[in-house]
Design an enzyme around this catalytic site. Structure first.
Site, PDB file in Angstrom:
ATOM      1  N   GLU A 114       0.952  -1.197  -0.045  1.00  0.00           N
ATOM      2  CA  GLU A 114      -0.015   0.007   0.207  1.00  0.00           C
ATOM      3  C   GLU A 114       0.702   1.122  -0.092  1.00  0.00           C
ATOM      4  O   GLU A 114       2.179   1.227   0.256  1.00  0.00           O
ATOM      5  CB  GLU A 114      -0.829   0.028   1.200  1.00  0.00           C
ATOM      6  CG  GLU A 114      -0.371  -0.067   2.616  1.00  0.00           C
ATOM      7  CD  GLU A 114      -1.220   0.009   3.623  1.00  0.00           C
ATOM      8  OE1 GLU A 114      -2.255  -0.503   3.531  1.00  0.00           O
ATOM      9  OE2 GLU A 114      -0.991   0.184   4.962  1.00  0.00           O
ATOM     10  N   HIS A 145      -4.268   3.107   7.330  1.00  0.00           N
ATOM     11  CA  HIS A 145      -3.077   2.540   8.262  1.00  0.00           C
ATOM     12  C   HIS A 145      -2.295   3.875   8.462  1.00  0.00           C
ATOM     13  O   HIS A 145      -2.057   4.661   7.757  1.00  0.00           O
ATOM     14  CB  HIS A 145      -2.462   1.399   7.484  1.00  0.00           C
ATOM     15  CG  HIS A 145      -2.871   0.092   7.525  1.00  0.00           C
ATOM     16  ND1 HIS A 145      -2.790  -0.721   6.442  1.00  0.00           N
ATOM     17  CD2 HIS A 145      -4.015  -0.425   8.319  1.00  0.00           C
ATOM     18  CE1 HIS A 145      -3.724  -1.851   6.798  1.00  0.00           C
ATOM     19  NE2 HIS A 145      -4.350  -1.578   7.672  1.00  0.00           N
TER      20      HIS A 145
END
Length: 307
Positions: free
Chosen positions: A226, A264
């Site tokens: 990511e 996150h």
């Protein structure tokens, strides 16, 4: 002939990374609501849960899924009594550091930290301590754990998505782990590892790529990254150098705005550093085919396996 059969059985029982059907697991925080719920699910999926640790509740016995599980005050006591070689941690963030240190002190080989919201300073501290002692692998924090379908499941990954097979999966994202397992459920997985999306994690893409490369039963690897940081770029360099098995990738966050943390804590783009596009370019330069969506990534893997 008997020796050959023994060797085949040994190979069969070891076709996974980091855990297999013989892994004995304790649950730190087993008596809490999350710990109890996921202990029940892990037992139902075949995991050998041998006990739990809750400081102050040592001596109790808890009935879960028809099993009587002893509770201990410390990890060292639990290991001495049960022979556990893995622990999974379901404790609130403020107690997580002491729980992990307790497991490191007991020299548990595999420590899986599910807890979300642990201060980065705490994670950096216990990770450095684990490195110094040199006896434990930490997976997480803020991760779903890992599963070798049909063998063992440590963490919160649903056990009924797919069965055993020949794909190895490493992912920063929990939900994308589940989605990729679903997309490729007809092929199946040796092991799927959710490494977590925090800025500091105990096990990296590279650690898993190396283990999958060295695992004789894993034939192809899926890597989910990511935006943010340079973990995927470093993984690309490692793949170029070391990995000969086919790898396909997906990078979450192609549409993420710059300078904003996405999901996150580690997922933030600054300048061109950490963008999904930069990661895609680095991975493709290493021979990794990168999908723009999880479904496209699954399709790429299928085409590679079909040859």
């Amino acid at each position: 002939m008997a020796q050959q059969q023994k060797l085949q059985n040994w190979r069969r029982s070891n076709m996974a990374i980091f855990l297999n059907e013989n892994t004995k697991v304790i649950v730190q925080g087993m008596t809490g609501s999350e710990g109890t719920k996921h202990t029940r699910r892990m037992i139902a999926s075949g995991t050998k849960i041998v006990g739990g640790v809750t400081p102050g509740k040592g001596g109790q016995v808890v009935e879960i899924e028809g099993k009587s599980l002893p509770v201990f005050n410390t990890v060292a006591e639990a290991v001495a009594a049960t022979g556990a070689n893995a622990t999974v941690i379901f404790v609130p963030p403020k107690f997580a550091k002491s729980a992990v240190v307790d497991a490191i002190d007991a020299q548990v080989p595999l420590i899986v930290v599910i807890t979300e919201g642990i201060p980065v300073h705490d994670t950096a501290s216990f990770f450095a301590y684990a490195q110094k002692i040199g006896k434990s692998r930490i997976i997480g924090p803020n991760c779903p754990g890992l599963i070798s379908p049909g063998k063992s499941n440590i963490g919160i990954t649903p056990a009924d998505i797919t069965g055993p097979g020949k794909i190895g999966l490493v992912s920063k994202s929990g939900t994308l782990t589940y989605q990729m397992m679903y997309e490729l459920r007809d092929i199946g997985f040796t092991t799927a590892v959710g490494i977590g999306g925090d800025p500091v994690i105990g096990t990296t893409h590279i650690d898993c790529l190396k283990a999958f490369q060295d695992d004789p039963e894993t034939e192809a690897i899926v890597m989910i990254g990511e935006i943010g940081g340079d973990a995927e770029e470093r993984a690309a360099a490692f793949i170029k150098e070391y990995v000969t098995k086919p790898v396909v990738g997906y990078v979450a966050g192609f549409t993420a705005p710059e300078g904003k943390t996405m999901g996150h804590a580690g997922a933030i783009v600054s300048g061109s550093s950490g963008t999904a596009e930069a990661k895609k370019v680095a991975l493709e330069a290493a021979g990794v085919r990168v999908g723009k969506t999880p479904s496209e990534t699954a399709t790429l893997l299928r085409s590679i396996l079909k040859g």
